[in-house]
Write a protein that holds these residues in place. Structure first.
Motif, PDB file in Angstrom:
ATOM      1  N   TRP A  19       0.821  -1.212   0.000  1.00 18.81           N
ATOM      2  CA  TRP A  19       0.000   0.000   0.000  1.00 18.81           C
ATOM      3  C   TRP A  19       0.856   1.262   0.000  1.00 18.81           C
ATOM      4  O   TRP A  19       0.481   2.282  -0.590  1.00 18.81           O
ATOM      5  CB  TRP A  19      -0.946  -0.013   1.200  1.00 18.81           C
ATOM      6  N   LEU A  22       1.736   2.577  -3.475  1.00 16.97           N
ATOM      7  CA  LEU A  22       0.697   3.296  -4.213  1.00 16.97           C
ATOM      8  C   LEU A  22       0.712   4.782  -3.887  1.00 16.97           C
ATOM      9  O   LEU A  22       0.230   5.599  -4.683  1.00 16.97           O
ATOM     10  CB  LEU A  22      -0.676   2.703  -3.894  1.00 16.97           C
ATOM     11  N   GLN A  23       1.250   5.127  -2.731  1.00 20.55           N
ATOM     12  CA  GLN A  23       1.310   6.531  -2.333  1.00 20.55           C
ATOM     13  C   GLN A  23       2.506   7.257  -2.936  1.00 20.55           C
ATOM     14  O   GLN A  23       2.475   8.482  -3.085  1.00 20.55           O
ATOM     15  CB  GLN A  23       1.381   6.634  -0.799  1.00 20.55           C
ATOM     16  N   MET A  29       0.943   2.817  -8.947  1.00 18.52           N
ATOM     17  CA  MET A  29      -0.459   3.233  -9.021  1.00 18.52           C
ATOM     18  C   MET A  29      -1.052   2.927 -10.390  1.00 18.52           C
ATOM     19  O   MET A  29      -2.225   2.533 -10.500  1.00 18.52           O
ATOM     20  CB  MET A  29      -0.587   4.720  -8.697  1.00 18.52           C
ATOM     21  N   THR A  33      -4.298   0.671 -10.976  1.00 19.81           N
ATOM     22  CA  THR A  33      -5.449   1.164 -11.733  1.00 19.81           C
ATOM     23  C   THR A  33      -5.806   0.213 -12.866  1.00 19.81           C
ATOM     24  O   THR A  33      -6.986  -0.075 -13.109  1.00 19.81           O
ATOM     25  CB  THR A  33      -5.155   2.564 -12.289  1.00 19.81           C
TER      26      THR A  33
END
Length: 315
Positions: A19, A22-23, A29, A33
């Protein structure tokens, strides 16, 4: 059943991702997506949409109202998921589900932007918001025809169940039916059996629920892990006297044992319950569109529950 082939062939996109990636990593990301891109783009059905705010004990509660263009029969209060600490009215589990239910069942759907468990907000605040939205809807609908139902997905299913218990205990207007998608309503969470645990190895690690992540989710919501009020994780509460319930479960889901146990508890408590298992699908599958057959069938199952007729599905 094996993991849905469309999802299985995309699993490589999530390999090695966490996670935190993704930041900070645009490429990560982009892969995330692409993983969530459906076979076909979803088209909004012909329903009207209105944003409003309704009164609540902690301040106004934003809601989004979906209404069919023709005559509306009944209403549904819907609560999205997101682990109690994320999610909004724009996520597919809120927006797409609400629009589809409104169009398919010709019913009004009120999606609730309840306060999330962030920045020191804990139980019972999200339940208070859901309860306030229900009382507002019940008042608005008092002069109209048709039943009022209550539902939600994942953490939202827990909030819906907690709200239904509160309505029963306070002798307030109860929902005509409950719609609960892959509910997380027990802590400690029931364990997977050996067969299911082996099957879950096909699910990307990023999408798994670990013991640590489940504890974090509950602690964020309730503010503690011990001495939880029964309606905080409502699988521990008295379930007698609740309305007929439609349960949608995801086959590949670390939290599925909570839904399975809830079905047995409801049946033991004398509550009529029907269950639909979305084969090959993972937790949160209503965040995808109905171009995936099991999403389409899950939505139809809920419509049948709303209309009070036996689902025309293989359960």
């Amino acid at each position: 059943m094996p993991l849905n082939p469309f999802l299985a062939k995309k699993s490589h996109l999530l390999e090695g991702l966490g996670w935190a990636d993704l930041q900070s990593d645009p490429e990560a990301m982009a892969r995330f997506t692409e993983y969530f891109r459906d076979p076909d783009q979803w088209t909004m059905p012909d329903v009207s949409v209105e944003d409003r705010k309704v009164p609540g004990p902690h301040g106004e509660v934003p809601v989004r109202i979906y209404s069919p263009r023709d005559t509306s029969h009944g209403a549904v209060l819907w609560l999205h998921g997101g682990g109690f600490s994320s999610g909004d009215l724009d996520m597919p589990e809120a927006h797409l589900v609400s629009a589809e239910l409104a169009a398919r069942a010709r019913t009004s759907v009120v999606s609730v932007d309840y306060r999330l468990a962030v920045d020191g907000t804990h139980y019972p605040v999200p339940v208070d918001d859901a309860h306030a939205a229900w009382l507002w809807l019940a008042g608005e609908w008092s002069a109209r025809s048709g039943p009022i139902c209550l539902g939600g997905a994942s953490a939202g299913a827990a909030l819906a169940l907690s709200t239904a218990i509160r309505l029963r205990d306070r002798d307030e207007l109860r929902p005509a039916a409950l719609l609960l998608a892959y509910p997380f309503v027990h802590f400690p969470a029931p364990a997977l059996d050996e067969t299911a645990a082996a099957r879950m190895r096909d699910v990307p690690q990023l999408l798994r629920f670990t013991t640590e992540s489940i504890e974090h989710m509950v602690h964020t919501y309730a503010g503690r892990l011990t001495d939880l009020p029964p309606d905080a994780m409502p699988g521990a509460a008295n379930l007698a006297g609740l309305p007929p319930t439609g349960l949608v479960l995801s086959e590949y889901d670390d939290l599925r044992p909570s839904g399975d146990l809830l079905a047995r508890q409801l049946e033991e408590s004398g509550v009529p319950v029907r269950t639909y298992l979305a084969t090959g699908m993972m937790h949160g599958h209503l965040n995808r569109g109905p171009s995936l057959e099991e999403v389409d069938r899950s939505l139809d199952f809920f419509v049948a529950t709303l209309l009070g007729r036996p689902p025309a599905l293989d359960e």
